[in-house]
Motif scaffolding. Structure first.
Motif, mmCIF file in Angstrom:
data_model
loop_
_atom_site.group_PDB
_atom_site.id
_atom_site.type_symbol
_atom_site.label_atom_id
_atom_site.label_comp_id
_atom_site.label_asym_id
_atom_site.label_seq_id
_atom_site.Cartn_x
_atom_site.Cartn_y
_atom_site.Cartn_z
ATOM 1 N N ARG A 200 0.826 -1.212 0.000
ATOM 2 C CA ARG A 200 0.000 0.000 0.000
ATOM 3 C C ARG A 200 0.855 1.255 0.000
ATOM 4 O O ARG A 200 0.557 2.232 -0.705
ATOM 5 C CB ARG A 200 -0.923 -0.009 1.228
ATOM 6 N N ARG A 227 -6.378 -6.738 0.484
ATOM 7 C CA ARG A 227 -7.199 -5.593 0.887
ATOM 8 C C ARG A 227 -6.349 -4.408 1.277
ATOM 9 O O ARG A 227 -6.614 -3.255 0.880
ATOM 10 C CB ARG A 227 -8.119 -5.981 2.060
ATOM 11 N N GLU A 228 -5.317 -4.666 2.073
ATOM 12 C CA GLU A 228 -4.443 -3.580 2.502
ATOM 13 C C GLU A 228 -3.686 -2.978 1.316
ATOM 14 O O GLU A 228 -3.552 -1.751 1.214
ATOM 15 C CB GLU A 228 -3.453 -4.097 3.549
ATOM 16 N N LYS A 231 -6.063 -0.765 -0.849
ATOM 17 C CA LYS A 231 -6.999 0.090 -0.098
ATOM 18 C C LYS A 231 -7.189 1.460 -0.726
ATOM 19 O O LYS A 231 -8.291 1.998 -0.771
ATOM 20 C CB LYS A 231 -6.510 0.233 1.344
#
Length: 235
Positions: A200, A227-228, A231
């Motif tokens: 990220r 997901r991270e 994001k």
């Protein structure tokens, strides 16, 4: 062999004579109990908020000379022997502020700090600001990071994953992605979270590269890591 906290340093002598007195006078037992619970009982706390602690630190350091590597080593190791967590935060702040005074020879000390009463609150700052600074200053230390990513100690491996967090355009992308793949199957939350965080952060510099990497390896990356990683940039 661990480095001893008894390393002689007049600087550390002065600071450690002041530090418990100044910090201790401002202790807040009620807040300390809440902080200890939030940190899963990893260590006791004095109950100092970050702004208060930083103001007190200026009092502790008032009039002290600029420390060298020996001073910083002695200071950090002695702070790590004190029970309350704020003392380790003080040491980390000093290491961050004077990271350019540290040579590649400090890396074993950094590892000792990472693995002594480890939790994310100390490890992540050491990874990004201390270990990362050492490797950026001496690229030969990338060989050590290649060993750390293979380490059985999850906090050492997490440090390797996170040591490039501040590198932006100078990130070694190939190594970053290789490290993420090396630990993609790790079962621990803190490793999976670190993979996502590292990706990220790099996505702020090159979102297309991160999206492409995740798309190519979604089958092996943990859902948390995916997901991270995505994001702020989307699928």
């Amino acid at each position: 062999m661990p480095v001893t906290a008894a390393l002689p340093s007049a600087y550390a002598d002065t600071v450690l004579a002041r530090l418990p007195v100044v910090y201790g006078a401002a202790a807040d037992p009620e807040r300390a109990a809440r902080m200890r619970a939030y940190m899963k009982d990893v260590a006791p706390f004095l109950g100092l908020t970050s702004p208060v602690r930083r103001d007190l630190s200026r009092t502790v350091l008032d009039g002290t000379p600029r420390p060298d590597e020996t001073d910083l080593t002695a200071l950090a190791l002695r702070c790590w022997t004190l029970p309350e967590r704020e003392y380790t935060y003080f040491a980390i702040d000093c290491l961050r502020r004077h990271v350019r005074a540290l040579s590649s020879g400090f890396l074993p000390v950094a590892r000792q700090l990472v693995t002594t009463v480890p939790w994310w609150d100390t490890v992540d700052h050491l990874a990004a600001h201390v270990v990362g600074g050492l490797v950026a200053a001496d690229p030969r230390l990338t060989a050590a990071m290649d060993a750390w990513i293979e380490d059985d100690d999850l906090w050492v491996a997490r440090t390797a994953l996170l040591h490039q967090l501040r590198r932006k355009q100078t990130t070694d992308t190939e190594r970053l992605f290789a490290y993420c793949l090396r630990q993609a199957g790790h079962g621990d939350f803190f490793i999976r979270k670190a993979i996502g965080w590292a990706l990220r952060e790099y996505a702020k510099t090159d979102p297309d590269a991160v999206r492409s990497f995740v798309a190519a390896h979604r089958d092996v990356l943990a859902p948390l890591s995916v997901r991270e990683a995505l994001k702020n940039v989307g699928p």
